[in-house]
Design a protein around this motif. Structure first.
Motif, PDB file in Angstrom:
ATOM      1  N   CYS A  80       0.832  -1.211   0.000  1.00 11.45           N
ATOM      2  CA  CYS A  80       0.000   0.000   0.000  1.00 11.45           C
ATOM      3  C   CYS A  80       0.866   1.260   0.000  1.00 11.45           C
ATOM      4  CB  CYS A  80      -0.948  -0.005   1.194  1.00 11.45           C
ATOM      5  SG  CYS A  80      -2.266  -1.242   1.058  1.00 11.45           S
ATOM      6  N   ASN A  84       0.632   3.959  -2.942  1.00  9.60           N
ATOM      7  CA  ASN A  84       0.319   5.353  -2.598  1.00  9.60           C
ATOM      8  C   ASN A  84       1.425   6.309  -3.014  1.00  9.60           C
ATOM      9  OD1 ASN A  84      -2.276   5.073  -1.456  1.00  9.60           O
ATOM     10  ND2 ASN A  84      -1.418   4.395   0.501  1.00  9.60           N
ATOM     11  N   ASP A 103      -7.824  -7.299  -0.045  1.00 10.82           N
ATOM     12  CA  ASP A 103      -8.827  -6.341  -0.520  1.00 10.82           C
ATOM     13  C   ASP A 103      -8.345  -4.905  -0.335  1.00 10.82           C
ATOM     14  OD1 ASP A 103     -10.528  -8.341  -1.315  1.00 10.82           O
ATOM     15  OD2 ASP A 103     -11.795  -8.256   0.469  1.00 10.82           O
ATOM     16  N   GLN A 104      -7.623  -4.657   0.764  1.00 10.07           N
ATOM     17  CA  GLN A 104      -7.073  -3.321   0.990  1.00 10.07           C
ATOM     18  C   GLN A 104      -6.030  -2.978  -0.082  1.00 10.07           C
ATOM     19  OE1 GLN A 104      -5.482  -2.738   4.941  1.00 10.07           O
ATOM     20  NE2 GLN A 104      -4.496  -0.793   4.397  1.00 10.07           N
ATOM     21  N   ALA A 107      -7.873  -2.282  -3.429  1.00  3.12           N
ATOM     22  CA  ALA A 107      -8.526  -0.973  -3.387  1.00  3.12           C
ATOM     23  C   ALA A 107      -7.502   0.158  -3.520  1.00  3.12           C
ATOM     24  CB  ALA A 107      -9.319  -0.822  -2.091  1.00  3.12           C
ATOM     25  N   THR A 108      -6.340  -0.011  -2.909  1.00  6.37           N
ATOM     26  CA  THR A 108      -5.302   1.017  -2.984  1.00  6.37           C
ATOM     27  C   THR A 108      -4.763   1.132  -4.403  1.00  6.37           C
ATOM     28  OG1 THR A 108      -4.697   0.569  -0.681  1.00  6.37           O
ATOM     29  CG2 THR A 108      -3.114   1.802  -1.996  1.00  6.37           C
ATOM     30  N   GLU A 110      -6.429   0.417  -7.166  1.00  7.04           N
ATOM     31  CA  GLU A 110      -7.480   1.042  -7.977  1.00  7.04           C
ATOM     32  C   GLU A 110      -7.558   2.533  -7.704  1.00  7.04           C
ATOM     33  OE1 GLU A 110     -10.924  -1.232  -6.981  1.00  7.04           O
ATOM     34  OE2 GLU A 110     -10.399  -2.900  -8.320  1.00  7.04           O
ATOM     35  N   LYS A 111      -7.438   2.938  -6.446  1.00 10.51           N
ATOM     36  CA  LYS A 111      -7.490   4.357  -6.083  1.00 10.51           C
ATOM     37  C   LYS A 111      -6.379   5.137  -6.759  1.00 10.51           C
ATOM     38  CE  LYS A 111      -5.629   5.716  -2.302  1.00 10.51           C
ATOM     39  NZ  LYS A 111      -5.272   5.910  -0.868  1.00 10.51           N
ATOM     40  N   ASN A 112      -5.204   4.531  -6.868  1.00 13.04           N
ATOM     41  CA  ASN A 112      -4.051   5.232  -7.432  1.00 13.04           C
ATOM     42  C   ASN A 112      -3.849   4.970  -8.926  1.00 13.04           C
ATOM     43  OD1 ASN A 112      -2.483   6.577  -5.075  1.00 13.04           O
ATOM     44  ND2 ASN A 112      -2.983   4.549  -4.271  1.00 13.04           N
ATOM     45  N   GLY A 113      -4.697   4.128  -9.506  1.00 15.99           N
ATOM     46  CA  GLY A 113      -4.573   3.842 -10.933  1.00 15.99           C
ATOM     47  C   GLY A 113      -3.280   3.126 -11.283  1.00 15.99           C
ATOM     48  N   LYS A 114      -2.836   2.203 -10.415  1.00 15.78           N
ATOM     49  CA  LYS A 114      -1.570   1.525 -10.619  1.00 15.78           C
ATOM     50  C   LYS A 114      -1.770   0.020 -10.809  1.00 15.78           C
ATOM     51  CE  LYS A 114       0.686   5.265 -10.442  1.00 15.78           C
ATOM     52  NZ  LYS A 114       1.292   5.789 -11.680  1.00 15.78           N
TER      53      LYS A 114
END
Length: 349
Positions: A80, A84, A103-104, A107-108, A110-114
Protein backbone atom coordinates in the motif's frame (compact mmCIF):
# COMPACT_ATOMS: atom_id res chain seq x y z
CA UNK A 1 9.48 2.71 -21.48
CA UNK A 2 12.47 1.62 -19.44
CA UNK A 3 11.28 -0.24 -16.37
CA UNK A 4 13.44 0.33 -13.32
CA UNK A 5 12.67 -2.13 -10.56
CA UNK A 6 12.97 -1.18 -6.92
CA UNK A 7 13.11 -4.12 -4.52
CA UNK A 8 11.85 -3.96 -0.92
CA UNK A 9 13.54 -6.76 1.00
CA UNK A 10 16.85 -8.08 -0.29
CA UNK A 11 16.86 -11.56 1.20
CA UNK A 12 16.77 -14.79 -0.77
CA UNK A 13 13.86 -13.92 -3.08
CA UNK A 14 14.71 -10.23 -3.45
CA UNK A 15 18.26 -11.00 -4.56
CA UNK A 16 16.94 -13.75 -6.83
CA UNK A 17 14.67 -11.25 -8.59
CA UNK A 18 17.56 -8.82 -9.03
CA UNK A 19 19.49 -11.47 -10.96
CA UNK A 20 16.51 -13.06 -12.73
CA UNK A 21 15.19 -9.88 -14.37
CA UNK A 22 18.44 -9.61 -16.31
CA UNK A 23 16.82 -12.14 -18.66
CA UNK A 24 13.91 -9.80 -19.39
CA UNK A 25 14.35 -7.18 -22.10
CA UNK A 26 13.32 -3.74 -20.94
CA UNK A 27 13.40 -4.48 -17.19
CA UNK A 28 16.32 -3.41 -14.99
CA UNK A 29 16.90 -4.03 -11.30
CA UNK A 30 17.76 -0.53 -10.10
CA UNK A 31 17.44 -0.02 -6.33
CA UNK A 32 16.91 -1.84 -3.02
CA UNK A 33 15.48 -0.96 0.37
CA UNK A 34 16.05 -3.21 3.37
CA UNK A 35 15.93 -2.73 7.13
CA UNK A 36 19.18 -4.75 7.43
CA UNK A 37 22.30 -2.65 6.66
CA UNK A 38 24.16 -5.79 5.57
CA UNK A 39 21.56 -6.48 2.89
CA UNK A 40 21.72 -2.87 1.69
CA UNK A 41 25.52 -3.25 1.45
CA UNK A 42 25.05 -6.52 -0.48
CA UNK A 43 22.79 -4.71 -2.96
CA UNK A 44 25.35 -1.98 -3.47
CA UNK A 45 28.02 -4.59 -4.12
CA UNK A 46 25.81 -5.83 -6.96
CA UNK A 47 25.77 -2.34 -8.44
CA UNK A 48 22.29 -1.47 -7.20
CA UNK A 49 21.31 1.74 -5.46
CA UNK A 50 20.89 0.98 -1.77
CA UNK A 51 18.43 2.65 0.61
CA UNK A 52 18.10 2.21 4.37
CA UNK A 53 15.08 4.53 4.52
CA UNK A 54 11.72 3.57 2.99
CA UNK A 55 10.54 7.14 2.40
CA UNK A 56 13.66 8.00 0.42
CA UNK A 57 13.35 4.78 -1.58
CA UNK A 58 9.75 5.53 -2.50
CA UNK A 59 10.60 9.12 -3.37
CA UNK A 60 13.09 8.00 -6.03
CA UNK A 61 11.47 9.04 -9.31
CA UNK A 62 13.61 6.58 -11.28
CA UNK A 63 11.75 3.66 -9.71
CA UNK A 64 8.54 2.93 -11.62
CA UNK A 65 7.96 -0.68 -10.50
CA UNK A 66 8.33 -1.99 -6.95
CA UNK A 67 8.71 -5.60 -5.84
CA UNK A 68 7.85 -6.43 -2.22
CA UNK A 69 9.86 -9.48 -1.10
CA UNK A 70 9.62 -9.39 2.68
CA UNK A 71 8.09 -11.66 5.35
CA UNK A 72 4.37 -12.11 4.70
CA UNK A 73 3.03 -10.14 7.66
CA UNK A 74 4.31 -6.79 6.33
CA UNK A 75 3.25 -7.27 2.70
CA UNK A 76 0.06 -5.24 3.06
CA UNK A 77 1.59 -2.11 4.58
CA UNK A 78 4.52 -2.09 2.16
CA UNK A 79 2.43 -2.76 -0.96
CA UNK A 80 0.00 0.00 0.00
CA UNK A 81 2.89 2.40 0.73
CA UNK A 82 4.39 1.72 -2.70
CA UNK A 83 1.05 2.12 -4.48
CA UNK A 84 0.32 5.35 -2.60
CA UNK A 85 3.74 6.61 -3.68
CA UNK A 86 2.65 6.19 -7.29
CA UNK A 87 4.57 2.98 -8.03
CA UNK A 88 3.26 0.00 -9.94
CA UNK A 89 3.74 -2.92 -7.56
CA UNK A 90 4.42 -6.66 -7.54
CA UNK A 91 4.20 -8.66 -4.32
CA UNK A 92 5.79 -11.98 -3.50
CA UNK A 93 3.46 -14.76 -2.49
CA UNK A 94 1.52 -15.32 -0.37
CA UNK A 95 0.30 -11.82 -1.06
CA UNK A 96 -1.28 -11.31 2.37
CA UNK A 97 -2.16 -12.91 5.69
CA UNK A 98 -5.87 -12.86 4.86
CA UNK A 99 -8.40 -11.77 2.25
CA UNK A 100 -9.16 -8.52 4.10
CA UNK A 101 -5.54 -7.38 3.66
CA UNK A 102 -5.61 -8.30 -0.01
CA UNK A 103 -8.83 -6.34 -0.52
CA UNK A 104 -7.07 -3.32 0.99
CA UNK A 105 -4.21 -3.71 -1.50
CA UNK A 106 -6.57 -4.06 -4.45
CA UNK A 107 -8.53 -0.97 -3.39
CA UNK A 108 -5.30 1.02 -2.98
CA UNK A 109 -4.14 0.02 -6.47
CA UNK A 110 -7.48 1.04 -7.98
CA UNK A 111 -7.49 4.36 -6.08
CA UNK A 112 -4.05 5.23 -7.43
CA UNK A 113 -4.57 3.84 -10.93
CA UNK A 114 -1.57 1.52 -10.62
CA UNK A 115 -0.83 -2.00 -11.73
CA UNK A 116 -0.79 -4.58 -8.94
CA UNK A 117 0.17 -8.22 -9.42
CA UNK A 118 1.54 -11.17 -7.44
CA UNK A 119 4.56 -13.28 -8.31
CA UNK A 120 2.86 -16.67 -8.74
CA UNK A 121 5.94 -18.02 -10.51
CA UNK A 122 5.04 -21.70 -10.26
CA UNK A 123 2.45 -21.31 -12.98
CA UNK A 124 5.51 -21.83 -15.18
CA UNK A 125 6.73 -25.05 -13.52
CA UNK A 126 7.27 -27.69 -16.16
CA UNK A 127 5.41 -30.40 -14.25
CA UNK A 128 2.32 -28.21 -13.86
CA UNK A 129 2.29 -26.93 -17.45
CA UNK A 130 2.63 -30.51 -18.71
CA UNK A 131 -0.18 -31.74 -16.45
CA UNK A 132 -2.45 -28.88 -17.52
CA UNK A 133 -1.70 -29.52 -21.20
CA UNK A 134 -2.79 -33.13 -20.80
CA UNK A 135 -5.87 -32.10 -18.80
CA UNK A 136 -6.90 -29.53 -21.41
CA UNK A 137 -6.34 -31.92 -24.32
CA UNK A 138 -9.26 -34.17 -23.38
CA UNK A 139 -7.06 -37.20 -24.10
CA UNK A 140 -7.97 -38.78 -20.76
CA UNK A 141 -11.72 -38.50 -21.35
CA UNK A 142 -13.85 -37.33 -18.45
CA UNK A 143 -11.47 -36.55 -15.58
CA UNK A 144 -12.69 -37.74 -12.19
CA UNK A 145 -9.63 -37.34 -9.93
CA UNK A 146 -6.53 -35.14 -9.65
CA UNK A 147 -3.74 -35.57 -7.13
CA UNK A 148 -0.84 -33.15 -6.58
CA UNK A 149 1.72 -34.10 -3.93
CA UNK A 150 5.06 -32.77 -2.69
CA UNK A 151 7.05 -34.63 -0.05
CA UNK A 152 10.36 -33.46 1.39
CA UNK A 153 12.62 -35.01 3.99
CA UNK A 154 14.13 -31.97 5.73
CA UNK A 155 11.37 -31.38 8.25
CA UNK A 156 12.56 -27.92 9.24
CA UNK A 157 11.21 -24.59 7.96
CA UNK A 158 13.99 -22.04 8.26
CA UNK A 159 13.89 -18.47 9.55
CA UNK A 160 10.63 -16.53 9.60
CA UNK A 161 8.93 -19.21 7.49
CA UNK A 162 8.80 -21.28 10.65
CA UNK A 163 7.09 -18.55 12.66
CA UNK A 164 3.31 -18.17 12.79
CA UNK A 165 3.44 -14.40 13.34
CA UNK A 166 5.18 -13.90 10.00
CA UNK A 167 2.81 -16.15 8.06
CA UNK A 168 4.96 -19.26 8.05
CA UNK A 169 3.80 -22.79 7.33
CA UNK A 170 3.15 -25.00 4.34
CA UNK A 171 -0.31 -23.73 3.43
CA UNK A 172 1.09 -20.24 2.93
CA UNK A 173 4.52 -21.21 1.62
CA UNK A 174 3.68 -23.95 -0.92
CA UNK A 175 -0.07 -24.42 -0.72
CA UNK A 176 -0.44 -20.98 -2.27
CA UNK A 177 1.38 -22.26 -5.37
CA UNK A 178 -0.36 -25.61 -5.66
CA UNK A 179 -3.84 -24.16 -5.13
CA UNK A 180 -3.06 -21.54 -7.79
CA UNK A 181 -2.14 -24.37 -10.15
CA UNK A 182 -5.35 -26.29 -9.41
CA UNK A 183 -7.49 -23.19 -9.98
CA UNK A 184 -5.72 -22.64 -13.30
CA UNK A 185 -6.40 -26.23 -14.25
CA UNK A 186 -10.06 -26.75 -13.27
CA UNK A 187 -11.29 -23.16 -13.56
CA UNK A 188 -11.80 -20.29 -11.15
CA UNK A 189 -15.53 -20.81 -10.69
CA UNK A 190 -15.41 -24.55 -10.13
CA UNK A 191 -14.05 -25.14 -6.62
CA UNK A 192 -16.92 -25.44 -4.14
CA UNK A 193 -15.61 -26.89 -0.86
CA UNK A 194 -12.56 -28.19 0.97
CA UNK A 195 -11.77 -30.56 3.83
CA UNK A 196 -8.29 -30.04 5.22
CA UNK A 197 -6.13 -31.48 7.97
CA UNK A 198 -2.85 -29.94 9.12
CA UNK A 199 -0.04 -31.29 11.27
CA UNK A 200 2.90 -29.77 13.13
CA UNK A 201 5.33 -32.67 12.94
CA UNK A 202 8.69 -30.98 13.49
CA UNK A 203 7.61 -27.34 13.85
CA UNK A 204 5.25 -26.69 16.75
CA UNK A 205 4.25 -23.18 15.67
CA UNK A 206 3.17 -23.80 12.10
CA UNK A 207 1.75 -26.42 9.76
CA UNK A 208 4.58 -28.43 8.20
CA UNK A 209 2.11 -30.92 6.69
CA UNK A 210 -1.35 -30.57 5.20
CA UNK A 211 -3.78 -32.73 3.28
CA UNK A 212 -6.59 -30.96 1.42
CA UNK A 213 -9.47 -32.68 -0.35
CA UNK A 214 -11.18 -30.28 -2.75
CA UNK A 215 -14.59 -30.74 -4.39
CA UNK A 216 -15.41 -29.21 -7.77
CA UNK A 217 -18.59 -28.51 -9.71
CA UNK A 218 -17.48 -31.01 -12.35
CA UNK A 219 -17.40 -33.76 -9.74
CA UNK A 220 -13.61 -34.03 -9.83
CA UNK A 221 -12.06 -35.05 -6.53
CA UNK A 222 -8.82 -33.09 -6.03
CA UNK A 223 -6.20 -33.95 -3.42
CA UNK A 224 -3.31 -31.61 -2.59
CA UNK A 225 -0.82 -32.93 -0.03
CA UNK A 226 2.43 -31.30 1.10
CA UNK A 227 4.71 -32.53 3.86
CA UNK A 228 8.20 -31.52 4.92
CA UNK A 229 8.98 -34.70 6.86
CA UNK A 230 8.17 -37.61 4.56
CA UNK A 231 11.26 -39.76 4.26
CA UNK A 232 10.94 -40.41 0.57
CA UNK A 233 11.19 -37.27 -1.51
CA UNK A 234 8.70 -36.94 -4.34
CA UNK A 235 6.79 -34.50 -6.49
CA UNK A 236 3.94 -36.34 -8.16
CA UNK A 237 0.86 -35.65 -10.22
CA UNK A 238 -1.86 -38.06 -11.22
CA UNK A 239 -4.86 -37.22 -13.37
CA UNK A 240 -7.40 -39.99 -13.80
CA UNK A 241 -10.02 -40.05 -16.54
CA UNK A 242 -12.49 -42.56 -17.94
CA UNK A 243 -10.31 -43.00 -21.05
CA UNK A 244 -6.83 -42.94 -19.52
CA UNK A 245 -4.51 -41.95 -16.70
CA UNK A 246 -1.58 -39.53 -16.52
CA UNK A 247 1.33 -39.72 -14.10
CA UNK A 248 4.16 -37.25 -13.51
CA UNK A 249 7.00 -38.28 -11.22
CA UNK A 250 9.05 -35.12 -10.60
CA UNK A 251 9.44 -31.39 -11.25
CA UNK A 252 11.16 -32.21 -14.55
CA UNK A 253 7.87 -33.73 -15.80
CA UNK A 254 9.06 -37.28 -16.31
CA UNK A 255 6.10 -39.62 -16.54
CA UNK A 256 3.58 -41.12 -18.92
CA UNK A 257 0.03 -41.37 -20.17
CA UNK A 258 -1.56 -44.82 -20.06
CA UNK A 259 -4.61 -45.75 -22.11
CA UNK A 260 -6.34 -48.97 -23.13
CA UNK A 261 -5.76 -50.43 -26.58
CA UNK A 262 -9.34 -50.87 -27.73
CA UNK A 263 -8.23 -53.21 -30.55
CA UNK A 264 -7.25 -55.95 -28.12
CA UNK A 265 -9.96 -57.84 -26.27
CA UNK A 266 -9.31 -58.26 -22.57
CA UNK A 267 -10.99 -60.97 -20.50
CA UNK A 268 -10.41 -60.43 -16.76
CA UNK A 269 -8.67 -63.29 -14.98
CA UNK A 270 -8.73 -64.27 -11.34
CA UNK A 271 -5.56 -63.42 -9.43
CA UNK A 272 -4.71 -65.65 -6.49
CA UNK A 273 -3.25 -63.70 -3.57
CA UNK A 274 -2.19 -64.71 -0.05
CA UNK A 275 -5.45 -63.22 1.21
CA UNK A 276 -7.60 -64.92 -1.38
CA UNK A 277 -8.66 -64.48 -5.02
CA UNK A 278 -9.48 -61.19 -6.71
CA UNK A 279 -10.68 -60.43 -10.19
CA UNK A 280 -11.41 -56.71 -9.72
CA UNK A 281 -7.77 -55.82 -9.04
CA UNK A 282 -6.05 -58.38 -11.23
CA UNK A 283 -3.65 -56.34 -13.45
CA UNK A 284 -4.38 -55.90 -17.11
CA UNK A 285 -1.87 -57.58 -19.43
CA UNK A 286 0.81 -55.22 -20.72
CA UNK A 287 -0.26 -55.68 -24.32
CA UNK A 288 -3.72 -54.30 -23.50
CA UNK A 289 -2.28 -51.04 -22.20
CA UNK A 290 -0.95 -48.34 -24.49
CA UNK A 291 1.70 -46.05 -23.01
CA UNK A 292 2.16 -42.60 -24.50
CA UNK A 293 4.83 -40.01 -23.90
CA UNK A 294 3.87 -36.80 -22.17
CA UNK A 295 3.71 -33.71 -24.37
CA UNK A 296 6.93 -31.69 -24.50
CA UNK A 297 6.40 -28.40 -22.70
CA UNK A 298 9.04 -25.75 -22.18
CA UNK A 299 7.48 -22.94 -20.15
CA UNK A 300 9.56 -19.85 -19.49
CA UNK A 301 9.20 -17.91 -16.25
CA UNK A 302 10.44 -14.80 -18.09
CA UNK A 303 6.88 -14.49 -19.42
CA UNK A 304 5.76 -13.14 -16.05
CA UNK A 305 7.93 -10.02 -16.10
CA UNK A 306 7.53 -9.66 -19.86
CA UNK A 307 3.76 -9.46 -19.29
CA UNK A 308 4.19 -6.81 -16.58
CA UNK A 309 6.41 -4.83 -18.97
CA UNK A 310 3.90 -5.10 -21.81
CA UNK A 311 1.04 -3.95 -19.56
CA UNK A 312 3.05 -0.94 -18.38
CA UNK A 313 3.96 -0.09 -21.97
CA UNK A 314 0.32 -0.31 -23.08
CA UNK A 315 0.89 -3.28 -25.39
CA UNK A 316 -1.75 -5.29 -23.51
CA UNK A 317 -4.15 -4.71 -20.65
CA UNK A 318 -4.32 -8.38 -19.69
CA UNK A 319 -2.27 -9.23 -16.62
CA UNK A 320 -1.38 -12.92 -16.50
CA UNK A 321 -1.62 -13.00 -12.69
CA UNK A 322 -4.71 -11.03 -11.76
CA UNK A 323 -5.53 -9.88 -8.21
CA UNK A 324 -8.98 -11.50 -8.27
CA UNK A 325 -7.37 -14.85 -9.10
CA UNK A 326 -4.99 -14.50 -6.16
CA UNK A 327 -7.97 -13.63 -3.96
CA UNK A 328 -9.55 -17.00 -4.83
CA UNK A 329 -6.38 -18.80 -3.75
CA UNK A 330 -6.12 -16.85 -0.49
CA UNK A 331 -9.77 -17.56 0.28
CA UNK A 332 -9.13 -21.28 -0.25
CA UNK A 333 -6.21 -21.12 2.19
CA UNK A 334 -8.45 -19.42 4.77
CA UNK A 335 -11.01 -22.20 4.29
CA UNK A 336 -8.28 -24.82 4.81
CA UNK A 337 -7.33 -23.28 8.15
CA UNK A 338 -11.01 -23.14 9.14
CA UNK A 339 -11.54 -26.77 8.17
CA UNK A 340 -8.41 -27.87 10.04
CA UNK A 341 -9.58 -26.03 13.17
CA UNK A 342 -13.18 -27.30 13.08
CA UNK A 343 -12.76 -30.70 11.47
CA UNK A 344 -15.56 -29.83 9.06
CA UNK A 345 -16.05 -29.48 5.32
CA UNK A 346 -15.97 -25.77 4.46
CA UNK A 347 -17.73 -24.09 1.54
CA UNK A 348 -15.22 -22.02 -0.43
CA UNK A 349 -17.62 -19.54 -2.06
Amino acid sequence: MAIKLGIIGFGGMGSWHADAVKKVDGVEAYAVYDIDPERVAAAREKGLKGYDDLASFLADDEINLVLVATPNDVHCELVCAALNAGKHTICEKPVAMNVAELDQMIATAEKNGKIFSVHQNRRWDKDFVTAKTVYDSGDLGKVYAIQSRLHGTGGIMHGWRGEKAHGGGMLYDWGVHFFDQIYNMVGYDNIVSVKCTTQSIKNEEIDDYFHATIDTKQGIGVVVEIGTFVLREQRVWSILGDQGSMFIDDFAANGEIIKINSMIEHVPVILQTSAGPTRTFAPRPKEVKETKALPECNPDWVEYYANIRDVLEGKTDDLIVKPWQVRKVLRLIECCFESAATGKLVAVE
